[in-house]
Design a protein around this motif. Structure first.
Motif, PDB file in Angstrom:
ATOM      1  N   SER A 211       0.915  -1.278   0.107  1.00  0.00           N
ATOM      2  CA  SER A 211      -0.061  -0.044  -0.079  1.00  0.00           C
ATOM      3  C   SER A 211       0.896   1.163   0.175  1.00  0.00           C
ATOM      4  CB  SER A 211      -0.883   0.125   1.376  1.00  0.00           C
ATOM      5  OG  SER A 211      -0.089  -0.159   2.287  1.00  0.00           O
ATOM      6  N   PRO A 212       0.447   2.293  -0.493  1.00  0.00           N
ATOM      7  CA  PRO A 212       1.203   3.463  -0.763  1.00  0.00           C
ATOM      8  C   PRO A 212       1.865   4.130   0.646  1.00  0.00           C
ATOM      9  CG  PRO A 212      -0.923   4.267  -1.364  1.00  0.00           C
ATOM     10  CD  PRO A 212      -0.674   2.636  -1.089  1.00  0.00           C
ATOM     11  N   ASP A 213       1.122   3.790   1.581  1.00  0.00           N
ATOM     12  CA  ASP A 213       1.677   4.187   2.904  1.00  0.00           C
ATOM     13  C   ASP A 213       3.048   3.915   3.214  1.00  0.00           C
ATOM     14  OD1 ASP A 213       0.384   1.882   3.568  1.00  0.00           O
ATOM     15  OD2 ASP A 213      -0.658   2.447   5.390  1.00  0.00           O
ATOM     16  N   ILE A 214       3.467   2.852   2.519  1.00  0.00           N
ATOM     17  CA  ILE A 214       4.936   2.370   2.814  1.00  0.00           C
ATOM     18  C   ILE A 214       5.950   3.536   2.652  1.00  0.00           C
ATOM     19  CG2 ILE A 214       5.350   1.501   0.452  1.00  0.00           C
ATOM     20  CD1 ILE A 214       6.714  -0.214   3.736  1.00  0.00           C
ATOM     21  N   PHE A 215       5.592   4.559   1.666  1.00  0.00           N
ATOM     22  CA  PHE A 215       6.586   5.605   1.374  1.00  0.00           C
ATOM     23  C   PHE A 215       6.832   6.337   2.643  1.00  0.00           C
ATOM     24  CE2 PHE A 215       4.612   4.857  -3.100  1.00  0.00           C
ATOM     25  CZ  PHE A 215       5.945   4.134  -3.469  1.00  0.00           C
ATOM     26  N   ASP A 216       5.568   6.547   3.441  1.00  0.00           N
ATOM     27  CA  ASP A 216       5.759   7.597   4.361  1.00  0.00           C
ATOM     28  C   ASP A 216       6.637   6.767   5.576  1.00  0.00           C
ATOM     29  OD1 ASP A 216       4.206   9.539   3.518  1.00  0.00           O
ATOM     30  OD2 ASP A 216       2.355   8.698   4.372  1.00  0.00           O
ATOM     31  N   PHE A 217       6.244   5.389   5.539  1.00  0.00           N
ATOM     32  CA  PHE A 217       7.162   4.577   6.500  1.00  0.00           C
ATOM     33  C   PHE A 217       8.653   4.777   6.392  1.00  0.00           C
ATOM     34  CE2 PHE A 217       3.048   2.458   7.568  1.00  0.00           C
ATOM     35  CZ  PHE A 217       3.054   2.745   9.005  1.00  0.00           C
ATOM     36  N   ILE A 218       9.042   4.811   5.036  1.00  0.00           N
ATOM     37  CA  ILE A 218      10.461   4.910   4.511  1.00  0.00           C
ATOM     38  C   ILE A 218      10.878   6.160   4.969  1.00  0.00           C
ATOM     39  CG2 ILE A 218      12.041   4.654   2.629  1.00  0.00           C
ATOM     40  CD1 ILE A 218      10.259   2.857   0.916  1.00  0.00           C
ATOM     41  N   GLU A 219      10.261   7.441   4.620  1.00  0.00           N
ATOM     42  CA  GLU A 219      10.713   8.615   4.940  1.00  0.00           C
ATOM     43  C   GLU A 219      10.957   8.668   6.419  1.00  0.00           C
ATOM     44  OE1 GLU A 219       8.917  11.855   1.923  1.00  0.00           O
ATOM     45  OE2 GLU A 219       7.519  11.152   3.543  1.00  0.00           O
ATOM     46  N   SER A 220      10.322   7.915   7.384  1.00  0.00           N
ATOM     47  CA  SER A 220      10.494   8.207   8.722  1.00  0.00           C
ATOM     48  C   SER A 220      11.804   7.132   9.247  1.00  0.00           C
ATOM     49  CB  SER A 220       9.543   8.294   9.636  1.00  0.00           C
ATOM     50  OG  SER A 220       8.289   7.353   9.194  1.00  0.00           O
ATOM     51  N   THR A 221      12.174   6.261   8.158  1.00  0.00           N
ATOM     52  CA  THR A 221      13.301   5.233   8.523  1.00  0.00           C
ATOM     53  C   THR A 221      14.638   6.018   8.620  1.00  0.00           C
ATOM     54  OG1 THR A 221      11.804   3.626   7.626  1.00  0.00           O
ATOM     55  CG2 THR A 221      14.314   3.120   7.778  1.00  0.00           C
ATOM     56  N   GLU A 222      15.270   5.559   9.742  1.00  0.00           N
ATOM     57  CA  GLU A 222      16.598   5.949   9.825  1.00  0.00           C
ATOM     58  C   GLU A 222      17.644   4.884   9.116  1.00  0.00           C
ATOM     59  OE1 GLU A 222      17.998   8.786  11.509  1.00  0.00           O
ATOM     60  OE2 GLU A 222      15.809   9.315  12.099  1.00  0.00           O
ATOM     61  N   PRO A 223      18.646   5.321   8.801  1.00  0.00           N
ATOM     62  CA  PRO A 223      19.755   4.433   8.150  1.00  0.00           C
ATOM     63  C   PRO A 223      19.745   3.145   9.220  1.00  0.00           C
ATOM     64  CG  PRO A 223      20.621   6.603   7.832  1.00  0.00           C
ATOM     65  CD  PRO A 223      19.422   6.688   8.594  1.00  0.00           C
ATOM     66  N   GLY A 224      19.996   1.964   8.649  1.00  0.00           N
ATOM     67  CA  GLY A 224      19.949   0.561   9.294  1.00  0.00           C
ATOM     68  C   GLY A 224      21.030  -0.052   8.826  1.00  0.00           C
ATOM     69  N   ALA A 225      20.975  -1.291   8.856  1.00  0.00           N
ATOM     70  CA  ALA A 225      22.136  -2.209   8.539  1.00  0.00           C
ATOM     71  C   ALA A 225      22.957  -1.492   7.336  1.00  0.00           C
ATOM     72  CB  ALA A 225      21.754  -3.742   8.001  1.00  0.00           C
ATOM     73  N   GLY A 226      24.257  -1.711   7.575  1.00  0.00           N
ATOM     74  CA  GLY A 226      25.069  -1.005   6.342  1.00  0.00           C
ATOM     75  C   GLY A 226      25.181   0.347   6.000  1.00  0.00           C
ATOM     76  N   GLY A 227      24.255   1.058   7.110  1.00  0.00           N
ATOM     77  CA  GLY A 227      24.297   2.430   7.047  1.00  0.00           C
ATOM     78  C   GLY A 227      23.349   2.772   5.536  1.00  0.00           C
ATOM     79  N   GLU A 228      22.511   1.761   5.187  1.00  0.00           N
ATOM     80  CA  GLU A 228      21.517   2.308   4.280  1.00  0.00           C
ATOM     81  C   GLU A 228      20.109   2.396   4.718  1.00  0.00           C
ATOM     82  OE1 GLU A 228      22.150  -1.054   1.649  1.00  0.00           O
ATOM     83  OE2 GLU A 228      23.915   0.034   0.410  1.00  0.00           O
ATOM     84  N   ILE A 229      19.177   2.958   4.052  1.00  0.00           N
ATOM     85  CA  ILE A 229      17.749   3.077   4.319  1.00  0.00           C
ATOM     86  C   ILE A 229      17.098   1.710   3.967  1.00  0.00           C
ATOM     87  CG2 ILE A 229      15.586   4.043   3.987  1.00  0.00           C
ATOM     88  CD1 ILE A 229      17.527   6.199   4.938  1.00  0.00           C
ATOM     89  N   GLN A 230      16.875   0.673   5.031  1.00  0.00           N
ATOM     90  CA  GLN A 230      16.480  -0.510   4.508  1.00  0.00           C
ATOM     91  C   GLN A 230      14.814  -0.530   4.604  1.00  0.00           C
ATOM     92  OE1 GLN A 230      18.321  -2.877   3.905  1.00  0.00           O
ATOM     93  NE2 GLN A 230      20.230  -2.204   4.779  1.00  0.00           N
ATOM     94  N   LEU A 231      14.521  -1.265   3.378  1.00  0.00           N
ATOM     95  CA  LEU A 231      12.911  -1.258   3.256  1.00  0.00           C
ATOM     96  C   LEU A 231      12.351  -2.388   4.441  1.00  0.00           C
ATOM     97  CD1 LEU A 231      10.584  -1.332   1.415  1.00  0.00           C
ATOM     98  CD2 LEU A 231      11.231  -3.182   0.190  1.00  0.00           C
ATOM     99  N   THR A 232      13.293  -2.994   4.886  1.00  0.00           N
ATOM    100  CA  THR A 232      12.847  -4.365   5.813  1.00  0.00           C
ATOM    101  C   THR A 232      12.264  -3.254   6.938  1.00  0.00           C
ATOM    102  OG1 THR A 232      14.143  -5.882   4.927  1.00  0.00           O
ATOM    103  CG2 THR A 232      13.345  -5.844   7.355  1.00  0.00           C
TER     104      THR A 232
END
Ligand code: G1P
Length: 277
Positions: A211-232
């Motif tokens: 669902s398109p609300d994943i985009f908002d969740f990605i926007e508020s995701t801090e860099p994670g494993a490997g310093g990357e923005i993780q979809l997971t």
């Protein structure tokens, strides 16, 4: 929930295939005579997704050319037996529309998906990682199976499979409760855990309907494993709202991002599809 668009992150360098990928997108590596990305697009189209949105990067222009006509070549071979080799790609190009945007910096899969937001807009969408090649020769392709689950439950769905315990650190790993055969409600997810920390051996593979609300969740995701923005990490946040399902798909999946997986996929396709034609 039905997805009409399908997003393909295709900006990665494909370093495991150097030097072949030095001047050619890894998505154009052939499985016998068809480039990897064509299999993904065909799978999306078979699931009713005819708006193909591709996130590219520098050096990826052959992807745009592939989903267009090559006037000079097609004029040369018009009317000859060779023309039949273009049948599948011509049909796919007629059936789908293609839009492209570029990811300028490599900041992880989550960032690549967010780059596609402008192409996808505010609607449900499929997401295919073309490196993961899926076959289900005796039934519906994996994305079609996913579309059926997303529409039956009106919910986002990710494709999962059980992997050997020693491979969990290569994947996003899922924990959830089975709500019907092969469908789980996801309670949490973690990207590439260490073998000793993995909460299960249920791995996400590169097929998602979101669902398109994943985009908002990605926007508020801090860099994670490997310093990357993780979809997971963004999917984990979505799971906390109770609106993420995992689906154990029917079929075979090959990791064409690795040399071994690529060779296995090539052999499988040659033996089971090309050779039997
Ligand atoms: C990506 C995802 C991972 C998923 C995997 C499937 O990882 O981050 O969660 O399990 O695809 O192939 P990658 O293989 O791009 O490192």
């Amino acid at each position: 929930m039905i997805a009409h668009k399908c997003l393909f992150p295709a900006a990665g360098y494909g370093t495991r295939f150097l030097p072949a990928t030095k001047a050619m997108p890894k998505e154009m590596l052939p499985i016998v005579n068809r480039p990897l990305i064509e299999f993904g697009v065909e799978e999306a189209n078979a699931a009713g997704m005819s708006d193909i949105c591709i996130v590219t990067g520098r050096g990826k222009r052959p992807l745009e050319d592939y989903f267009d006509v090559n006037f000079e070549l097609e004029h040369q071979i018009a009317g000859s037996a060779k023309e039949s080799s273009l049948r599948q790609i011509r049909a796919l190009n007629d059936a789908c529309t293609y839009t492209f945007t570029r990811q300028r910096m490599m900041r992880g899969l989550g960032d690549a998906v967010l780059t596609g937001r402008k192409l996808v807009g505010n609607e449900a969408f499929g997401l295919i990682l073309a490196d993961d090649l899926c076959f289900n020769l005796d039934g519906d392709p994996v994305m079609k199976q996913m579309q059926d689950v997303a529409s039956a439950f009106d919910c986002s769905v990710i494709a999962v499979m059980d992997v050997p315990q020693d491979q969990v650190s290569n994947y996003g790993i899922v924990v959830g409760d089975e709500i019907e055969a092969n469908v789980l409600q996801v309670s949490s997810m973690v990207e590439k855990p260490r073998v000793e920390d993995a909460p299960s051996n249920l791995a996400v593979i590169g097929r998602y309907i979101l669902s398109p609300d994943i985009f908002d969740f990605i926007e508020s995701t801090e860099p994670g494993a490997g310093g990357e923005i993780q979809l997971t990490d963004a999917l984990n946040a979505l799971a906390q709202t109770g609106k993420l399902l995992a689906y154990r798909f029917a079929g075979r999946r090959f990791d064409c991002g690795s040399v071994d997986g690529y060779v296995a996929a090539t052999n499988y396709y040659y033996r089971n599809v090309v050779h039997t034609c």
